[in-house]
Design a protein around this motif. Structure first.
Motif, mmCIF file in Angstrom:
data_model
loop_
_atom_site.group_PDB
_atom_site.id
_atom_site.type_symbol
_atom_site.label_atom_id
_atom_site.label_comp_id
_atom_site.label_asym_id
_atom_site.label_seq_id
_atom_site.Cartn_x
_atom_site.Cartn_y
_atom_site.Cartn_z
ATOM 1 N N PRO A 222 0.802 -1.226 0.000
ATOM 2 C CA PRO A 222 0.000 0.000 0.000
ATOM 3 C C PRO A 222 0.834 1.275 0.000
ATOM 4 O O PRO A 222 0.442 2.285 -0.597
ATOM 5 C CB PRO A 222 -0.826 -0.112 1.294
ATOM 6 N N VAL A 223 1.982 1.236 0.660
ATOM 7 C CA VAL A 223 2.870 2.403 0.646
ATOM 8 C C VAL A 223 3.370 2.666 -0.769
ATOM 9 O O VAL A 223 3.425 3.821 -1.225
ATOM 10 C CB VAL A 223 4.047 2.207 1.627
ATOM 11 N N LEU A 224 3.731 1.607 -1.485
ATOM 12 C CA LEU A 224 4.196 1.765 -2.865
ATOM 13 C C LEU A 224 3.086 2.309 -3.763
ATOM 14 O O LEU A 224 3.340 3.166 -4.617
ATOM 15 C CB LEU A 224 4.708 0.418 -3.400
ATOM 16 N N VAL A 225 1.864 1.812 -3.572
ATOM 17 C CA VAL A 225 0.734 2.322 -4.358
ATOM 18 C C VAL A 225 0.508 3.798 -4.054
ATOM 19 O O VAL A 225 0.276 4.620 -4.956
ATOM 20 C CB VAL A 225 -0.538 1.507 -4.071
ATOM 21 N N GLY A 226 0.569 4.174 -2.784
ATOM 22 C CA GLY A 226 0.399 5.573 -2.407
ATOM 23 C C GLY A 226 1.488 6.460 -2.968
ATOM 24 O O GLY A 226 1.229 7.592 -3.400
ATOM 25 N N MET A 227 2.723 5.956 -2.997
ATOM 26 C CA MET A 227 3.824 6.723 -3.575
ATOM 27 C C MET A 227 3.613 6.925 -5.069
ATOM 28 O O MET A 227 3.860 8.013 -5.609
ATOM 29 C CB MET A 227 5.145 5.996 -3.325
ATOM 30 N N TYR A 259 3.445 9.956 5.716
ATOM 31 C CA TYR A 259 1.990 10.027 5.698
ATOM 32 C C TYR A 259 1.386 8.679 5.314
ATOM 33 O O TYR A 259 0.400 8.239 5.928
ATOM 34 C CB TYR A 259 1.549 11.112 4.722
ATOM 35 N N MET A 260 1.965 8.012 4.327
ATOM 36 C CA MET A 260 1.460 6.706 3.919
ATOM 37 C C MET A 260 1.607 5.682 5.040
ATOM 38 O O MET A 260 0.722 4.847 5.248
ATOM 39 C CB MET A 260 2.178 6.229 2.657
ATOM 40 N N PHE A 261 2.694 5.732 5.779
ATOM 41 C CA PHE A 261 2.864 4.805 6.895
ATOM 42 C C PHE A 261 1.794 5.038 7.967
ATOM 43 O O PHE A 261 1.278 4.077 8.550
ATOM 44 C CB PHE A 261 4.262 4.933 7.503
#
Length: 364
Positions: A222-227, A259-261
């Motif tokens: 999910p962090v990669l998708v958000g980035m 923020y993603m974390f």
């Protein structure tokens, strides 16, 4: 590291193996960016106003012509009595009625400031206040010009950070925060509950993977998708919508990661509490709405009740919104960014820790 790598790859494939899921990861946030950018406009246009001119002089006629020439007003209706003003507002035929006093022209001829009355339809309070600002700006500019011609003075107005007063410059950086929040929590909130519904959660329990390795594997995708979405929005904001980015990219991306974390921690907590994907969806919705409303995007935090303002310090979107808007419009310095990042880091640690403990408790 091999087990952790395998878990991360497995989670990434679970997101990408379904063509429909791949579309959902990118297309809905992209569509929301385009639709919401124009839908959340702060401008009021194509409205009808009325004028009750009791002066019938050259200055009053010029004021009416300026209002008619404004792109914000569709039509100007001419009224001839106070009773007509009341009926026009009561029937919602106009949103505002300008009342020009009989001594309007005489006062301007003497070099004195002249006032006009403005009757607004309070049933449409937000739009009425914006129309009030439009008309006050036109009348004020005419007043200043008339006085300046006699006194030799004048007022020069400069708009910092948004010279053209383009609403997209204000709304779009905030939309990057909001849409990233929706996507990040929605994706993460389904991870554990999806495993339970598919029956693969029991396989994780008997695998050699430890709890922290499973948790880390569910955090990274999910962090990669958000980035990816955040980077895409950053590019589109400049190339498509013309919103300038004046800050440093070296400050934007670490802020986005933190923020993603924090979002992933919230999403995992919701997912660990839920037994089904439907429960996860409802839980994510219950969390996302307060996250957006308390961030300061919809209304300034200073305008909220005093008892509610301290709660906003627990909202990670509050800090990231300040960072994004500052980096876009006014080249926010590193010191000001770091003052927003340390609370964001604390929230990320707290949410991930709470999600991890709940996840371990559910695994036992």
């Amino acid at each position: 590291m091999r087990r952790l790598q395998a878990m991360i790859v497995k989670e990434i494939w679970s997101l990408l193996r379904d063509p429909k899921a791949r579309i959902v990861l990118v297309f809905p946030p992209l569509m929301q960016l385009f639709v919401f950018t124009f839908a959340t406009t702060l401008d009021v246009s194509n409205v009808q106003v009325a004028v009750f001119d009791q002066s019938q002089g050259a200055h009053a006629a010029e004021l009416v012509q300026r209002i008619e020439g404004s792109p914000n007003f569709r039509q100007v209706a001419y009224l001839h009595s106070t009773a007509e003003v009341e009926r026009a507002i009561d029937r919602q035929a106009v949103i505002a009625a300008l009342v020009i006093e009989p001594d309007f022209d005489a006062r301007l001829d003497r070099g004195e400031p002249a006032q006009v009355g403005l009757v607004l339809d309070g049933r449409r309070s937000n739009a009425a206040q914006i129309v009030n600002g439009y008309i006050a700006q036109i009348a004020g500019q005419m007043n200043r010009e008339a006085v300046a011609q006699l006194s030799g003075g004048g007022v020069e107005v400069t708009n910092w950070f948004n010279p053209a007063l383009d609403f997209k410059w204000f709304t779009l950086p905030g939309l990057i925060v909001i849409i990233t929040s929706i996507a990040g929590i929605a994706i993460t909130s389904q991870t554990v509950s999806r495993e339970r519904e598919l029956g693969t959660f029991d396989q994780l329990l008997v695998s050699p993977l430890r709890a922290h390795e499973i948790l880390a594997g569910k955090v990274v995708p999910p962090v990669l998708v958000g980035m990816f979405n955040g980077t895409l929005f950053l590019i589109l904001a400049q190339l498509v919508f013309g919103v300038p980015y004046t800050g440093s990219l070296l400050l934007f991306f670490p802020s986005l990661v933190l923020y993603m974390f924090s979002l992933v921690g919230i999403g995992l907590f919701v997912s660990s509490l839920s037994m089904t994907q439907q429960q996860s969806f409802l839980g994510a919705f219950a969390v996302t709405v307060p996250l957006m409303l308390l961030s300061g995007y919809a209304s300034p935090i200073e305008n909220m009740p005093h008892w509610l303002q301290p709660i906003t310090y627990l909202d990670p979107a509050r800090y990231f919104l300040t960072v994004v808007q500052g980096l876009f419009l006014k080249d926010l310095p590193a010191g000001a960014v770091f003052r927003q990042l340390w609370p964001l880091a604390l929230i990320a640690v707290a949410t991930l820790t709470a999600a991890g403990r709940l996840f371990r408790a559910r695994m036992e």
